[in-house]
Design a protein around this motif. Structure first.
Motif, PDB file in Angstrom:
ATOM      1  N   LYS A 251       0.004   3.837 -12.548  1.00  0.00           N
ATOM      2  CA  LYS A 251       1.098   3.067 -11.968  1.00  0.00           C
ATOM      3  C   LYS A 251       0.541   2.060 -10.969  1.00  0.00           C
ATOM      4  O   LYS A 251      -0.465   2.296 -10.315  1.00  0.00           O
ATOM      5  CB  LYS A 251       2.091   3.993 -11.259  1.00  0.00           C
ATOM      6  CG  LYS A 251       2.791   4.940 -12.188  1.00  0.00           C
ATOM      7  CD  LYS A 251       3.692   5.876 -11.414  1.00  0.00           C
ATOM      8  CE  LYS A 251       4.314   6.898 -12.358  1.00  0.00           C
ATOM      9  NZ  LYS A 251       5.063   7.916 -11.625  1.00  0.00           N
ATOM     10  N   SER A 252       1.255   0.948 -10.831  1.00  0.00           N
ATOM     11  CA  SER A 252       0.860  -0.059  -9.854  1.00  0.00           C
ATOM     12  C   SER A 252       1.225   0.431  -8.457  1.00  0.00           C
ATOM     13  O   SER A 252       2.063   1.325  -8.303  1.00  0.00           O
ATOM     14  CB  SER A 252       1.578  -1.384 -10.152  1.00  0.00           C
ATOM     15  OG  SER A 252       2.963  -1.243  -9.881  1.00  0.00           O
ATOM     16  N   PRO A 253       0.625  -0.131  -7.425  1.00  0.00           N
ATOM     17  CA  PRO A 253       0.979   0.280  -6.058  1.00  0.00           C
ATOM     18  C   PRO A 253       2.470   0.087  -5.766  1.00  0.00           C
ATOM     19  O   PRO A 253       3.078   0.897  -5.062  1.00  0.00           O
ATOM     20  CB  PRO A 253       0.130  -0.634  -5.178  1.00  0.00           C
ATOM     21  CG  PRO A 253      -1.027  -1.011  -6.032  1.00  0.00           C
ATOM     22  CD  PRO A 253      -0.492  -1.066  -7.430  1.00  0.00           C
ATOM     23  N   GLU A 254       3.059  -0.941  -6.330  1.00  0.00           N
ATOM     24  CA  GLU A 254       4.490  -1.182  -6.130  1.00  0.00           C
ATOM     25  C   GLU A 254       5.325  -0.067  -6.751  1.00  0.00           C
ATOM     26  O   GLU A 254       6.286   0.403  -6.157  1.00  0.00           O
ATOM     27  CB  GLU A 254       4.904  -2.535  -6.725  1.00  0.00           C
ATOM     28  CG  GLU A 254       4.279  -3.735  -6.033  1.00  0.00           C
ATOM     29  CD  GLU A 254       2.878  -4.056  -6.513  1.00  0.00           C
ATOM     30  OE1 GLU A 254       2.429  -3.493  -7.551  1.00  0.00           O
ATOM     31  OE2 GLU A 254       2.208  -4.857  -5.836  1.00  0.00           O
ATOM     32  N   GLU A 255       4.919   0.359  -7.956  1.00  0.00           N
ATOM     33  CA  GLU A 255       5.641   1.451  -8.620  1.00  0.00           C
ATOM     34  C   GLU A 255       5.514   2.748  -7.837  1.00  0.00           C
ATOM     35  O   GLU A 255       6.484   3.493  -7.691  1.00  0.00           O
ATOM     36  CB  GLU A 255       5.098   1.660 -10.045  1.00  0.00           C
ATOM     37  CG  GLU A 255       5.452   0.555 -11.011  1.00  0.00           C
ATOM     38  CD  GLU A 255       4.757   0.710 -12.350  1.00  0.00           C
ATOM     39  OE1 GLU A 255       5.395   0.424 -13.375  1.00  0.00           O
ATOM     40  OE2 GLU A 255       3.573   1.125 -12.377  1.00  0.00           O
TER      41      GLU A 255
END
Length: 134
Positions: A73-77
């Motif tokens: 997952k991305s840091p935003e997710e």
């Protein structure tokens, strides 16, 4: 280019014993290779097309699989997921909400994310000021 077996190789060494060096040009050798595909065999050598067994799953624990899914997952997710967990919400909960309620929930999530990012920014500034005092 012709190769004379009595000469040395391009690297200045003698040709290894048992190596047959044929005369002729590169084009002639290429033509011979095209005329006799598969090294002179009449058809391609048979190869067994066995799929590789998926043994990876045996060696990955549930915790490792969960970790790998998290790291994909991305840091935003990850941040959104953490905020939603803090608020006691899941994506399924959001999908089940009516549009007006979902809008309010999304705004609350966005506000929490903004607060966390600002707190992180302040923390970073504090670390820098302690490291490099003016």
């Amino acid at each position: 280019m012709k190769i004379n077996p009595t000469d040395t190789s391009p690297l200045g060494r003698q040709w290894p014993k048992g190596v047959e060096v044929s005369g002729g040009t590169f084009e002639a050798a290429l033509t011979r290779a095209r005329e006799t595909p598969y090294g002179g065999l009449t058809e391609a050598p048979a190869r067994e097309a066995k799929p590789l067994p998926d043994t990876r799953d045996k060696y990955i624990s549930d915790a490792q699989a969960e970790f790998f899914a998290y790291m994909k997952k991305s840091p935003e997710e990850r941040l959104r997921e953490a905020v939603m967990k803090e608020l006691g919400l899941t994506e399924d909960d959001l999908n089940a909400m009516d549009p007006e309620t979902r809008k309010v929930a999304e705004e609350a999530i966005a506000e929490k994310i903004k607060e966390r990012l600002l707190a992180q920014q302040e923390s970073d500034k504090e670390k820098v000021s302690r490291t490099y005092p003016l």
